[in-house]
Design a protein around this motif. Structure first.
Motif, PDB file in Angstrom:
ATOM      1  N   PHE A   1      13.114   9.112   0.167  1.00 37.59           N
ATOM      2  CA  PHE A   1      11.827   8.946   0.857  1.00 37.59           C
ATOM      3  C   PHE A   1      11.410   7.465   0.864  1.00 37.59           C
ATOM      4  CE2 PHE A   1       7.225   9.096   1.355  1.00 37.59           C
ATOM      5  CZ  PHE A   1       7.077  10.046   2.361  1.00 37.59           C
ATOM      6  N   LEU A   2      11.544   6.819  -0.283  1.00 41.15           N
ATOM      7  CA  LEU A   2      11.116   5.411  -0.361  1.00 41.15           C
ATOM      8  C   LEU A   2      11.950   4.532   0.565  1.00 41.15           C
ATOM      9  CD1 LEU A   2       9.291   3.373  -2.232  1.00 41.15           C
ATOM     10  CD2 LEU A   2      11.532   2.696  -3.054  1.00 41.15           C
ATOM     11  N   VAL A   3      13.253   4.756   0.501  1.00 35.87           N
ATOM     12  CA  VAL A   3      14.169   3.867   1.214  1.00 35.87           C
ATOM     13  C   VAL A   3      14.211   4.191   2.709  1.00 35.87           C
ATOM     14  CG1 VAL A   3      16.618   3.312   1.430  1.00 35.87           C
ATOM     15  CG2 VAL A   3      15.589   3.450  -0.827  1.00 35.87           C
ATOM     16  N   LYS A   4      14.229   5.490   3.023  1.00 33.22           N
ATOM     17  CA  LYS A   4      14.469   5.866   4.419  1.00 33.22           C
ATOM     18  C   LYS A   4      13.186   6.197   5.170  1.00 33.22           C
ATOM     19  CE  LYS A   4      19.107   6.966   2.997  1.00 33.22           C
ATOM     20  NZ  LYS A   4      20.156   7.930   2.752  1.00 33.22           N
ATOM     21  N   HIS A   5      12.263   6.923   4.555  1.00 33.11           N
ATOM     22  CA  HIS A   5      11.013   7.215   5.270  1.00 33.11           C
ATOM     23  C   HIS A   5      10.089   6.003   5.287  1.00 33.11           C
ATOM     24  CE1 HIS A   5      12.337  11.350   4.850  1.00 33.11           C
ATOM     25  NE2 HIS A   5      11.376  11.735   5.655  1.00 33.11           N
TER      26      HIS A   5
ATOM     27  N   ARG B   1       0.839  -1.204   0.000  1.00 34.55           N
ATOM     28  CA  ARG B   1       0.000   0.000   0.000  1.00 34.55           C
ATOM     29  C   ARG B   1       0.875   1.254   0.000  1.00 34.55           C
ATOM     30  NH1 ARG B   1      -4.701   1.729   3.322  1.00 34.55           N
ATOM     31  NH2 ARG B   1      -5.198   3.643   2.199  1.00 34.55           N
ATOM     32  N   ALA B   2       1.896   1.249   0.849  1.00 31.11           N
ATOM     33  CA  ALA B   2       2.805   2.409   0.898  1.00 31.11           C
ATOM     34  C   ALA B   2       3.518   2.574  -0.442  1.00 31.11           C
ATOM     35  CB  ALA B   2       3.826   2.220   2.022  1.00 31.11           C
ATOM     36  N   LEU B   3       3.915   1.457  -1.024  1.00 30.77           N
ATOM     37  CA  LEU B   3       4.587   1.511  -2.324  1.00 30.77           C
ATOM     38  C   LEU B   3       3.654   2.141  -3.369  1.00 30.77           C
ATOM     39  CD1 LEU B   3       7.011   0.763  -4.139  1.00 30.77           C
ATOM     40  CD2 LEU B   3       5.934  -1.474  -4.500  1.00 30.77           C
ATOM     41  N   ALA B   4       2.391   1.727  -3.344  1.00 29.85           N
ATOM     42  CA  ALA B   4       1.424   2.259  -4.328  1.00 29.85           C
ATOM     43  C   ALA B   4       1.207   3.764  -4.114  1.00 29.85           C
ATOM     44  CB  ALA B   4       0.100   1.500  -4.233  1.00 29.85           C
ATOM     45  N   ASP B   5       1.147   4.207  -2.860  1.00 31.66           N
ATOM     46  CA  ASP B   5       0.966   5.643  -2.600  1.00 31.66           C
ATOM     47  C   ASP B   5       2.155   6.450  -3.125  1.00 31.66           C
ATOM     48  OD1 ASP B   5      -1.478   5.288  -1.462  1.00 31.66           O
ATOM     49  OD2 ASP B   5      -0.761   5.334   0.616  1.00 31.66           O
ATOM     50  N   TRP B   6       3.324   5.889  -2.927  1.00 32.40           N
ATOM     51  CA  TRP B   6       4.542   6.541  -3.441  1.00 32.40           C
ATOM     52  C   TRP B   6       4.493   6.581  -4.977  1.00 32.40           C
ATOM     53  CZ3 TRP B   6       8.669   4.294  -6.296  1.00 32.40           C
ATOM     54  CH2 TRP B   6       9.855   5.048  -6.360  1.00 32.40           C
ATOM     55  N   GLN B   7       4.165   5.458  -5.588  1.00 31.63           N
ATOM     56  CA  GLN B   7       4.153   5.397  -7.058  1.00 31.63           C
ATOM     57  C   GLN B   7       3.150   6.383  -7.649  1.00 31.63           C
ATOM     58  OE1 GLN B   7       3.229   1.210  -7.417  1.00 31.63           O
ATOM     59  NE2 GLN B   7       5.370   0.647  -7.783  1.00 31.63           N
ATOM     60  N   ARG B   8       2.015   6.535  -6.979  1.00 28.33           N
ATOM     61  CA  ARG B   8       0.955   7.372  -7.547  1.00 28.33           C
ATOM     62  C   ARG B   8       1.092   8.848  -7.144  1.00 28.33           C
ATOM     63  NH1 ARG B   8      -4.113   6.225  -5.786  1.00 28.33           N
ATOM     64  NH2 ARG B   8      -3.210   5.260  -3.947  1.00 28.33           N
ATOM     65  N   GLY B   9       2.110   9.159  -6.329  1.00 24.39           N
ATOM     66  CA  GLY B   9       2.263  10.549  -5.890  1.00 24.39           C
ATOM     67  C   GLY B   9       1.158  10.941  -4.936  1.00 24.39           C
ATOM     68  N   GLN B  10       0.942  10.106  -3.918  1.00 18.99           N
ATOM     69  CA  GLN B  10      -0.106  10.354  -2.912  1.00 18.99           C
ATOM     70  C   GLN B  10       0.480  10.195  -1.514  1.00 18.99           C
ATOM     71  OE1 GLN B  10      -3.184  11.358  -3.404  1.00 18.99           O
ATOM     72  NE2 GLN B  10      -3.229  11.197  -5.641  1.00 18.99           N
TER      73      GLN B  10
ATOM     74  N   THR C   1      12.777  -2.033  -5.086  1.00 15.93           N
ATOM     75  CA  THR C   1      11.395  -1.770  -5.517  1.00 15.93           C
ATOM     76  C   THR C   1      11.315  -0.427  -6.243  1.00 15.93           C
ATOM     77  OG1 THR C   1      10.865  -0.815  -3.367  1.00 15.93           O
ATOM     78  CG2 THR C   1      10.270  -3.113  -3.672  1.00 15.93           C
ATOM     79  N   GLY C   2      12.100   0.528  -5.776  1.00 11.84           N
ATOM     80  CA  GLY C   2      12.139   1.828  -6.446  1.00 11.84           C
ATOM     81  C   GLY C   2      12.841   1.732  -7.788  1.00 11.84           C
TER      82      GLY C   2
END
Ligand code: FAD
Length: 483
Positions: free
Chosen positions: A356-360, A317-326, A367-368
């Motif tokens: 942000f993806l890796v650390k936050h 879910r977090a990955l999808a939010d990151w991918q979609r800019g949300q 994955t990124g």
């Protein structure tokens, strides 16, 4: 099919070198004075070949269309074939009666393996096979440290490159070729289905890019016409058009670093600090290829094996939010949407979203890297993993892990007027500059006036910066303690 004695054709292969100028393989074919056949082989089957992502497939379609037109002006048809390199080229050499096959070298590990196999197969069949350089200023095996090994740190690598590599002048586009006239058919480009259809997500890419050699040249000229003015500082401002935009052209070989070097040489106004910085950036591309050549598993293995024990999370879910800019962090969301809409992202923004993806979020850099591979028009087998690992801290000459970008401060510093955020996150465009990079801190009245309803029209931050930072540091500590 021609018999042995009729073999006379020179077959030229195109792969990541979709250009006519500064193409040494094509020049050699022209100089041979014999009939020239040209082919592009789409190889997704040789061992280890990584299928192209969607954005690069889109680019490839248009770049091949441009190349095919350009070759036609020389009377030569571009034959398209699909399949494993060695087998497909051997068959085509047979069909065209090729006595010689020329190509420009690739440096990615599966490409090297496939080309080595192809060379042996051709030579076994009595066909002359020769490769040329052009993708890089340096051949990755030639530059060595004092102790004879590969470089792991950029600055000494760059010094060695400047000292030992004297880029040749780029070769002119052949004025004429003797076309191969035989009746050999290839695939229709449309049958490869490289373009997206349902849905067609490429509208923003079409608006932004002109794939092909002419598009590459036009970008370089436009960049240098402005004298690359202020590049050293402007290159970090995400809302400015302050960088060259050449990365996808370079990745597809529509322009070479030799052509860039030549364009930069000679005029005094291009000799200053700005252009030195620009050359160094192109130097980073060379460094990434150097790293990949000497570390073939760069896209899948940590360069620094200490990171093998890192406790990454898995959170789709977090990955999808990151991918979609949300994510609720405007600068991160602007960047991820820029990527989705245009197939490209500003370098500063790439560093921010990767951090942000890796650390936050604590998600694995791979994955990124995979998302970028699919969505970037410049997705590159060397620069993409090398830079992801650089940000993650696991890479060569990497940023230390504890350097965790604060997305609010990064936004305020590198997008001070909010141009970048407003371009890609229109739902918060009416917030003042003061609140744009952290809407959750805006007073209720300011939000209401700007038409922003947090959690409804724009998300609240998906993680708290301070807490995420502490979690990341303690995860990092766990691998340091394991030493
Ligand atoms: P300019 O600033 O005009 O630079 C000129 C050229 O130098 C670029 O076209 C590129 O070829 C090279 N260059 C600049 N910065 C870098 C760098 N950090 N590493 C390697 N080469 C560089 N670049 C890619 O080409 N492909 C990728 O897949 C890629 N993935 C990246 C992933 C992450 C996480 C990060 C942080 C960076 C990545 N980069 C990648 C590097 C860089 O972001 C892009 O090359 C740059 O943004 C391209 O824009 P430009 O052509 O306008 O760059």
């Amino acid at each position: 099919m021609p018999n042995e004695n009729d073999r006379n054709t020179v077959l030229v292969l195109f792969r990541h070198d979709l250009r006519l100028s500064d193409n040494l393989a094509l020049c050699a074919a022209a100089n041979a004075g014999r009939p020239v056949a040209a082919a592009f082989i789409l190889d997704e089957e040789s061992e280890g070949a990584r299928p192209l992502g969607g954005a690069r497939r889109w680019w490839l379609h248009h770049s091949l269309t441009a190349l095919s037109k350009d070759l036609k002006t020389l009377g030569v048809k571009l034959i398209l074939r699909r399949g494993p390199m060695a087998k497909t080229v051997s068959a085509l050499a047979e069909e065209t009666g090729a006595a010689t096959v020329y190509w420009n070298r690739r440096y990615d590990p599966p490409g090297i393996a496939a080309d080595t196999q192809m060379k042996s197969a051709l030579q076994e069949a009595g066909i002359e096979a020769e490769s040329f350089a052009g993708h890089l200023l340096h051949e990755p095996w030639r530059i060595k440290t004092g102790s004879g090994g590969p470089y792991r740190v950029f600055t000494p690598f760059w010094r060695a490159l400047v000292e030992h590599v004297h880029p040749r002048a780029p070769a002119d586009r052949p004025k004429s070729l003797k076309p191969f006239e035989g009746d050999v058919t290839g695939d229709a480009l449309e049958d490869w289905q490289l373009l997206p259809t349902t849905p067609d997500w490429a509208g923003g890419l079409r608006k932004t890019w002109t794939p092909g050699e002419a598009g590459a040249r036009a970008r370089l000229i436009a960049f240098l016409d402005g004298g690359g003015d202020g590049y050293k500082t402007r290159r970090d401002r995400m809302g400015d058009d302050g960088t060259s935009g050449l990365s996808a052209h370079l990745a597809h070989g529509e322009i070479t670093p030799f052509q860039i070097w030549q364009a930069l040489d000679g005029t005094e106004e291009l000799a200053g600090e700005d252009m030195l910085t620009f050359r160094k950036e192109v130097g980073w591309r060379e460094f990434c290829w150097h790293l990949l050549f000497h570390n073939p598993d760069l896209a899948t293995q940590n360069f620094n094996s200490d990171f093998d024990a890192f406790p990454w999370h898995r959170d789709d879910r977090a990955l999808a939010d990151w991918q979609r800019g949300q994510t609720g962090y405007p600068v991160v969301d602007a960047a991820m949407r820029q990527l989705w809409q245009t197939g490209w992202m500003h370098n500063r923004a790439r560093m921010i979203v990767a951090s942000f993806l890796v650390k936050h979020l604590g998600l694995h850099w791979r994955t990124g890297e995979e998302w970028f591979w699919d969505t970037l028009v410049d997705a590159d087998p060397a620069s993409n993993p090398a830079n992801w690992q650089w940000v993650a801290g696991s890479g060569a000459d990497a940023a230390p892990f504890f350097r965790i970008f604060n997305p609010v401060l990064q936004g305020e510093k590198f997008d001070p007027q909010g141009r970048y955020v407003r371009a890609f996150v229109p739902e918060i465009e009416n917030l003042s500059d003061k609140h744009l990079h952290q809407p959750w801190k805006a007073p209720v009245e300011a939000l209401r006036k700007a038409g922003v309803s947090l959690g409804e029209t724009y998300p609240r931050p998906m993680v708290d910066h301070k807490a995420a930072r502490e979690n990341a540091l303690s995860a990092y500590k766990s691998i340091r303690n394991a030493d």
